[in-house]
Write an enzyme that holds these catalytic residues in place. Structure first.
Site, PDB file in Angstrom:
ATOM      1  N   LEU A   1      -3.991   9.811  13.370  1.00  8.93           N
ATOM      2  CA  LEU A   1      -3.682   8.420  13.700  1.00  8.93           C
ATOM      3  C   LEU A   1      -3.182   8.255  15.145  1.00  8.93           C
ATOM      4  O   LEU A   1      -3.044   7.128  15.624  1.00  8.93           O
ATOM      5  CB  LEU A   1      -2.644   7.862  12.725  1.00  8.93           C
ATOM      6  CG  LEU A   1      -3.055   7.850  11.253  1.00  8.93           C
ATOM      7  CD1 LEU A   1      -1.951   7.247  10.398  1.00  8.93           C
ATOM      8  CD2 LEU A   1      -4.362   7.103  11.055  1.00  8.93           C
TER       9      LEU A   1
ATOM     10  N   PHE B   1       0.858  10.215   2.300  1.00  9.74           N
ATOM     11  CA  PHE B   1       0.215   9.524   3.418  1.00  9.74           C
ATOM     12  C   PHE B   1       1.167   8.461   3.990  1.00  9.74           C
ATOM     13  O   PHE B   1       1.894   8.757   4.928  1.00  9.74           O
ATOM     14  CB  PHE B   1      -1.125   8.932   2.975  1.00  9.74           C
ATOM     15  CG  PHE B   1      -1.943   8.334   4.096  1.00  9.74           C
ATOM     16  CD1 PHE B   1      -2.233   9.056   5.245  1.00  9.74           C
ATOM     17  CD2 PHE B   1      -2.431   7.038   3.997  1.00  9.74           C
ATOM     18  CE1 PHE B   1      -2.980   8.508   6.278  1.00  9.74           C
ATOM     19  CE2 PHE B   1      -3.189   6.469   5.021  1.00  9.74           C
ATOM     20  CZ  PHE B   1      -3.461   7.210   6.168  1.00  9.74           C
TER      21      PHE B   1
ATOM     22  N   ARG C   1       0.857  -1.192   0.000  1.00  6.05           N
ATOM     23  CA  ARG C   1       0.000   0.000   0.000  1.00  6.05           C
ATOM     24  C   ARG C   1       0.890   1.238   0.000  1.00  6.05           C
ATOM     25  O   ARG C   1       1.589   1.500   0.974  1.00  6.05           O
ATOM     26  CB  ARG C   1      -0.884  -0.039   1.248  1.00  6.05           C
ATOM     27  CG  ARG C   1      -1.909   1.051   1.326  1.00  6.05           C
ATOM     28  CD  ARG C   1      -2.798   0.800   2.550  1.00  6.05           C
ATOM     29  NE  ARG C   1      -3.818   1.816   2.651  1.00  6.05           N
ATOM     30  CZ  ARG C   1      -4.174   2.412   3.777  1.00  6.05           C
ATOM     31  NH1 ARG C   1      -3.579   2.101   4.917  1.00  6.05           N
ATOM     32  NH2 ARG C   1      -5.118   3.307   3.785  1.00  6.05           N
TER      33      ARG C   1
ATOM     34  N   PHE D   1       3.692   0.771   8.814  1.00  7.02           N
ATOM     35  CA  PHE D   1       3.732   1.803   7.787  1.00  7.02           C
ATOM     36  C   PHE D   1       4.761   2.857   8.138  1.00  7.02           C
ATOM     37  O   PHE D   1       5.142   3.016   9.294  1.00  7.02           O
ATOM     38  CB  PHE D   1       2.350   2.424   7.525  1.00  7.02           C
ATOM     39  CG  PHE D   1       1.696   3.108   8.697  1.00  7.02           C
ATOM     40  CD1 PHE D   1       1.936   4.450   8.972  1.00  7.02           C
ATOM     41  CD2 PHE D   1       0.814   2.415   9.507  1.00  7.02           C
ATOM     42  CE1 PHE D   1       1.311   5.086  10.033  1.00  7.02           C
ATOM     43  CE2 PHE D   1       0.181   3.034  10.575  1.00  7.02           C
ATOM     44  CZ  PHE D   1       0.428   4.380  10.841  1.00  7.02           C
TER      45      PHE D   1
ATOM     46  N   GLN E   1       3.047   1.192   3.218  1.00  5.06           N
ATOM     47  CA  GLN E   1       2.692   0.114   4.140  1.00  5.06           C
ATOM     48  C   GLN E   1       3.185  -1.227   3.626  1.00  5.06           C
ATOM     49  O   GLN E   1       3.131  -1.514   2.436  1.00  5.06           O
ATOM     50  CB  GLN E   1       1.176   0.064   4.339  1.00  5.06           C
ATOM     51  CG  GLN E   1       0.726  -0.946   5.381  1.00  5.06           C
ATOM     52  CD  GLN E   1      -0.753  -0.840   5.700  1.00  5.06           C
ATOM     53  OE1 GLN E   1      -1.327   0.245   5.661  1.00  5.06           O
ATOM     54  NE2 GLN E   1      -1.369  -1.953   6.009  1.00  5.06           N
TER      55      GLN E   1
ATOM     56  N   ASN F   1      -2.912  -1.676  11.793  1.00  8.95           N
ATOM     57  CA  ASN F   1      -3.762  -2.599  12.539  1.00  8.95           C
ATOM     58  C   ASN F   1      -5.169  -2.591  11.962  1.00  8.95           C
ATOM     59  O   ASN F   1      -5.470  -1.845  11.035  1.00  8.95           O
ATOM     60  CB  ASN F   1      -3.758  -2.254  14.034  1.00  8.95           C
ATOM     61  CG  ASN F   1      -4.294  -0.872  14.320  1.00  8.95           C
ATOM     62  OD1 ASN F   1      -5.279  -0.425  13.730  1.00  8.95           O
ATOM     63  ND2 ASN F   1      -3.665  -0.173  15.252  1.00  8.95           N
TER      64      ASN F   1
ATOM     65  N   HIS G   1      -2.659   4.034  16.400  1.00  8.61           N
ATOM     66  CA  HIS G   1      -1.549   3.232  15.894  1.00  8.61           C
ATOM     67  C   HIS G   1      -0.311   3.513  16.738  1.00  8.61           C
ATOM     68  O   HIS G   1      -0.042   4.663  17.071  1.00  8.61           O
ATOM     69  CB  HIS G   1      -1.257   3.565  14.424  1.00  8.61           C
ATOM     70  CG  HIS G   1      -2.407   3.249  13.511  1.00  8.61           C
ATOM     71  ND1 HIS G   1      -2.538   2.031  12.901  1.00  8.61           N
ATOM     72  CD2 HIS G   1      -3.475   3.991  13.136  1.00  8.61           C
ATOM     73  CE1 HIS G   1      -3.644   2.032  12.169  1.00  8.61           C
ATOM     74  NE2 HIS G   1      -4.226   3.209  12.300  1.00  8.61           N
TER      75      HIS G   1
END
Length: 152
Positions: free
Chosen positions: A109, A47, A42, A100, A50, A89, A113
């Site tokens: 976040l 952003f 990802r 990530f 991942q 997660n 996380h």
């Protein structure tokens, strides 16, 4: 594909020892499984990058060294900058192997996380940026963690 270089991380083992140990052991492969040859599945510009799903390669797999999932250890460290290493997660207390790298501050976040490390080598963020650039438009295939381990 062509090797892009090495991204090195400093782990916050003094703050989140279980989370840092999980990542370290998955990097070395000492448990018989881990990140080597796994995909960065990802990649979203501005952003995150991942990875860590070494069982399915699509964001639905992976597991921790503790067996399955493990609890959120601490939210002391915040997503305040690019280059932070955080656990991906599927909700509260569902950490496995997926992680990530932040590409900018991501305060939304925080508290969701666990931040457990940061890029520490001089050109590491440049390599991360190059991976993102190569993948704009979704045409890069999946970059792979070809080699990984621990630097002493």
């Amino acid at each position: 594909g062509k090797r892009q270089g090495r991204i090195e991380f400093e782990l916050f083992s003094d703050i989140v020892p279980r989370t840092a140990e999980n990542f370290r052991a998955l990097c070395t492969g000492e448990k018989g499984y881990g990140y080597r040859d796994s995909k960065l599945h990802r990649i979203i510009k501005n952003f995150v990058i991942q990875g860590g799903d070494f069982t399915r390669g699509n964001g639905t797999g992976g597991h921790s060294i503790y067996g399955g999932k493990f609890a959120d250890e601490s939210f002391e460290m915040k997503h305040t900058s690019e280059g932070l290493l955080s656990m991906a997660n599927a909700g509260k207390n569902s950490n496995g192997s997926q992680f990530f790298i932040t590409l900018r501050p991501l305060p939304h976040l925080d508290g969701k996380h666990v931040v457990f490390g940061k890029i520490c080598n001089k050109n590491g963020m440049g390599i991360a940026s190059r991976i993102v650039s190569m993948c704009e438009g979704g045409k890069c295939g999946d970059p792979v963690v070809s080699l990984c381990g621990q630097i002493r």
